[in-house]
Write a protein that holds these residues in place. Structure first.
Motif, PDB file in Angstrom:
ATOM      1  N   SER A  33      39.854  32.734  38.886  1.00  0.00           N
ATOM      2  CA  SER A  33      38.794  33.602  38.344  1.00  0.00           C
ATOM      3  C   SER A  33      39.294  34.377  37.130  1.00  0.00           C
ATOM      4  O   SER A  33      40.499  34.481  36.891  1.00  0.00           O
ATOM      5  CB  SER A  33      38.358  34.614  39.425  1.00  0.00           C
ATOM      6  OG  SER A  33      39.430  35.494  39.717  1.00  0.00           O
ATOM      7  N   ARG A 164      34.701  41.498  52.444  1.00  0.00           N
ATOM      8  CA  ARG A 164      33.500  41.753  51.641  1.00  0.00           C
ATOM      9  C   ARG A 164      32.248  41.322  52.402  1.00  0.00           C
ATOM     10  O   ARG A 164      31.180  41.892  52.221  1.00  0.00           O
ATOM     11  CB  ARG A 164      33.618  41.037  50.288  1.00  0.00           C
ATOM     12  CG  ARG A 164      34.638  41.708  49.379  1.00  0.00           C
ATOM     13  CD  ARG A 164      34.911  40.925  48.110  1.00  0.00           C
ATOM     14  NE  ARG A 164      35.939  41.627  47.319  1.00  0.00           N
ATOM     15  CZ  ARG A 164      36.548  41.115  46.264  1.00  0.00           C
ATOM     16  NH1 ARG A 164      36.246  39.891  45.842  1.00  0.00           N
ATOM     17  NH2 ARG A 164      37.449  41.814  45.602  1.00  0.00           N
ATOM     18  N   PHE A 188      35.619  31.355  45.125  1.00  0.00           N
ATOM     19  CA  PHE A 188      35.902  32.315  44.045  1.00  0.00           C
ATOM     20  C   PHE A 188      35.848  31.676  42.651  1.00  0.00           C
ATOM     21  O   PHE A 188      36.300  32.294  41.686  1.00  0.00           O
ATOM     22  CB  PHE A 188      37.266  32.999  44.229  1.00  0.00           C
ATOM     23  CG  PHE A 188      37.290  34.131  45.225  1.00  0.00           C
ATOM     24  CD1 PHE A 188      36.348  35.148  45.183  1.00  0.00           C
ATOM     25  CD2 PHE A 188      38.268  34.189  46.215  1.00  0.00           C
ATOM     26  CE1 PHE A 188      36.383  36.203  46.088  1.00  0.00           C
ATOM     27  CE2 PHE A 188      38.316  35.247  47.130  1.00  0.00           C
ATOM     28  CZ  PHE A 188      37.365  36.252  47.065  1.00  0.00           C
ATOM     29  N   HIS A 216      30.793  37.103  46.297  1.00  0.00           N
ATOM     30  CA  HIS A 216      32.016  37.865  46.554  1.00  0.00           C
ATOM     31  C   HIS A 216      32.859  38.058  45.298  1.00  0.00           C
ATOM     32  O   HIS A 216      33.851  38.776  45.351  1.00  0.00           O
ATOM     33  CB  HIS A 216      32.865  37.187  47.634  1.00  0.00           C
ATOM     34  CG  HIS A 216      32.286  37.258  49.007  1.00  0.00           C
ATOM     35  ND1 HIS A 216      32.980  36.877  50.131  1.00  0.00           N
ATOM     36  CD2 HIS A 216      31.062  37.672  49.454  1.00  0.00           C
ATOM     37  CE1 HIS A 216      32.215  37.035  51.210  1.00  0.00           C
ATOM     38  NE2 HIS A 216      31.049  37.503  50.820  1.00  0.00           N
ATOM     39  N   ASP A 245      33.993  42.634  41.046  1.00  0.00           N
ATOM     40  CA  ASP A 245      35.121  42.440  40.120  1.00  0.00           C
ATOM     41  C   ASP A 245      34.972  43.263  38.837  1.00  0.00           C
ATOM     42  O   ASP A 245      35.932  43.807  38.357  1.00  0.00           O
ATOM     43  CB  ASP A 245      35.370  40.975  39.703  1.00  0.00           C
ATOM     44  CG  ASP A 245      36.271  40.209  40.678  1.00  0.00           C
ATOM     45  OD1 ASP A 245      36.783  40.836  41.639  1.00  0.00           O
ATOM     46  OD2 ASP A 245      36.460  39.004  40.479  1.00  0.00           O
ATOM     47  N   LEU A 265      36.859  45.942  40.582  1.00  0.00           N
ATOM     48  CA  LEU A 265      38.189  45.802  41.186  1.00  0.00           C
ATOM     49  C   LEU A 265      39.170  45.841  40.024  1.00  0.00           C
ATOM     50  O   LEU A 265      39.129  44.977  39.146  1.00  0.00           O
ATOM     51  CB  LEU A 265      38.297  44.454  41.913  1.00  0.00           C
ATOM     52  CG  LEU A 265      39.666  44.131  42.531  1.00  0.00           C
ATOM     53  CD1 LEU A 265      39.963  45.043  43.712  1.00  0.00           C
ATOM     54  CD2 LEU A 265      39.718  42.677  43.000  1.00  0.00           C
TER      55      LEU A 265
HETATM   56  O1  AHR Z   1      41.667  39.094  45.708  1.00  0.00           O
HETATM   57  C1  AHR Z   1      40.808  39.508  44.729  1.00  0.00           C
HETATM   58  C2  AHR Z   1      39.819  38.435  44.408  1.00  0.00           C
HETATM   59  O2  AHR Z   1      40.484  37.252  44.071  1.00  0.00           O
HETATM   60  C3  AHR Z   1      38.929  38.708  43.234  1.00  0.00           C
HETATM   61  O3  AHR Z   1      37.837  39.485  43.540  1.00  0.00           O
HETATM   62  C4  AHR Z   1      38.528  37.330  42.877  1.00  0.00           C
HETATM   63  O4  AHR Z   1      37.913  37.199  41.618  1.00  0.00           O
HETATM   64  C5  AHR Z   1      39.854  36.681  42.946  1.00  0.00           C
HETATM   65  O5  AHR Z   1      39.817  35.360  42.958  1.00  0.00           O
END
Ligand code: AHR
Length: 316
Positions: A33, A164, A188, A216, A245, A265
């Motif tokens: 991500s 979550r 993710f 999530h 995020d 986050l």
């Molecule tokens: O552990 C955090 C999560 O891991 C994030 O929210 C996500 O985007 C990533 O892959």
């Protein structure tokens, strides 16, 4: 056990380390991500600023690669280990090995099911709270209207996917008007988020029966937004979109009216981790077992274009 790290030979080893450059191993999950990319970038930057020799290992989403990386760090005799654990279970043996070698381990952003005496501290957000902030936003936004929700979960078995989900479900529990009608992992990633959303849309009357998407993470939401548009619907209006995020791309989507809310986050988990390690190695200061980062809600009312501009150069 950590106090024992400061006795005798271990204390000598620590003070020797402080005199020279520290070598710290970092076992990262991968690059699933935008948030993960930013965490990697910031960890490398923070290490460089502090003169730390960071040994970086990309596990490409595989726990066995992370276990091998931690074992290799132990064999190399690093001064400390940062571990972003892909899933929550299965860490006891390797964490025991690091403990045996008197190498402190700091968990970054995800949690493990192991006993907390196997690591020095964990830096991360309250993942249940993040889910509940997202759920509460939906409760407030639909204000009693019927709302059928589809959920894109994170990586199966990972602490953010588990927590979550729990937090969101807790927030909507007393609101019979809101129901999660479909829930599946999108791992993710943007591409899986799009694929799974396509299947949700198909199964839910072309999307006409969906009121909201809870993802999530933002990357899955961005993929899903694309699927919603391709199905001829307006994300953010026909289907509300809430995720987690606060990556730059979700702010672009929010500025365009295609996403509604995100819970931040911070990708800077390494800063607090290095601070805790420094204090510990300098004079044995024990950090809290959990160093919590903030979880702030952003909506379309929070200057999404400005937030995009402020974040776009930060390594996402
Ligand atoms: O552990 C955090 C999560 O891991 C994030 O929210 C996500 O985007 C990533 O892959």
């Amino acid at each position: 056990m950590l106090k024992t790290l400061l006795t005798g030979a271990a204390a000598l080893a620590i003070s020797t380390t402080i005199a020279g450059a520290q070598t710290i191993g970092f076992s990262q999950i991968g690059s699933e991500s935008g948030w993960r990319a930013a965490e990697t970038t910031l960890t490398k930057q923070q290490a460089e600023e502090r003169g730390i020799d960071l040994k970086f290992s990309d596990a490409q989403q595989k726990q066995e690669n992370q276990i091998a990386a931690v074992r290799s760090f132990v064999a190399q005799g690093v001064d400390a280990i940062l571990l972003a654990p892909v899933v929550a279970t299965g860490w006891d043996a390797v964490l025991e090995e690091a403990k045996e070698a008197e190498i402190p381990v700091v968990l970054l952003d995800r949690q493990v099911d192991s006993s907390d005496d196997l690591y020095l501290t964990a830096v991360g957000s309250d993942l249940v709270h993040e889910g509940s902030v997202a759920g509460q936003w939906l409760v407030d936004t639909v204000a009693g209207e019927e709302c059928r929700v589809v959920e894109l979960q994170g990586t199966t078995g990972s602490s953010p996917a588990i927590d979550r989900k729990t937090g969101f479900e807790q927030a909507i529990a007393d609101h019979g008007n809101i129901e999660i009608v479909r829930s599946q992992t999108g791992d993710f990633t943007r591409s899986r988020g799009k694929e799974v959303m396509e299947s949700f849309l198909q199964a839910e009357n072309g999307g006409a029966d969906i009121c909201a998407l809870y993802a999530h993470n933002d990357d899955m939401a961005v993929g899903a937004i694309q699927a919603i548009k391709e199905a001829g619907l307006k994300p953010g209006e026909d289907i509300l979109v809430v995720s987690i995020d606060a990556v730059p791309d979700i702010f672009l989507a929010m500025a365009a009216g295609e996403a509604n809310a995100t819970v931040e986050l911070t990708p800077n988990m390494a800063g607090p981790a290095f601070d805790a390690l420094k204090a510990y190695m300098t004079d044995g200061t024990m950090p809290e077992k959990f160093i919590q980062t903030e979880s702030k809600l952003y909506t379309q009312a929070d200057d999404p274009q400005g937030e995009y501009d402020r974040r776009k150069g930060l390594g996402y």
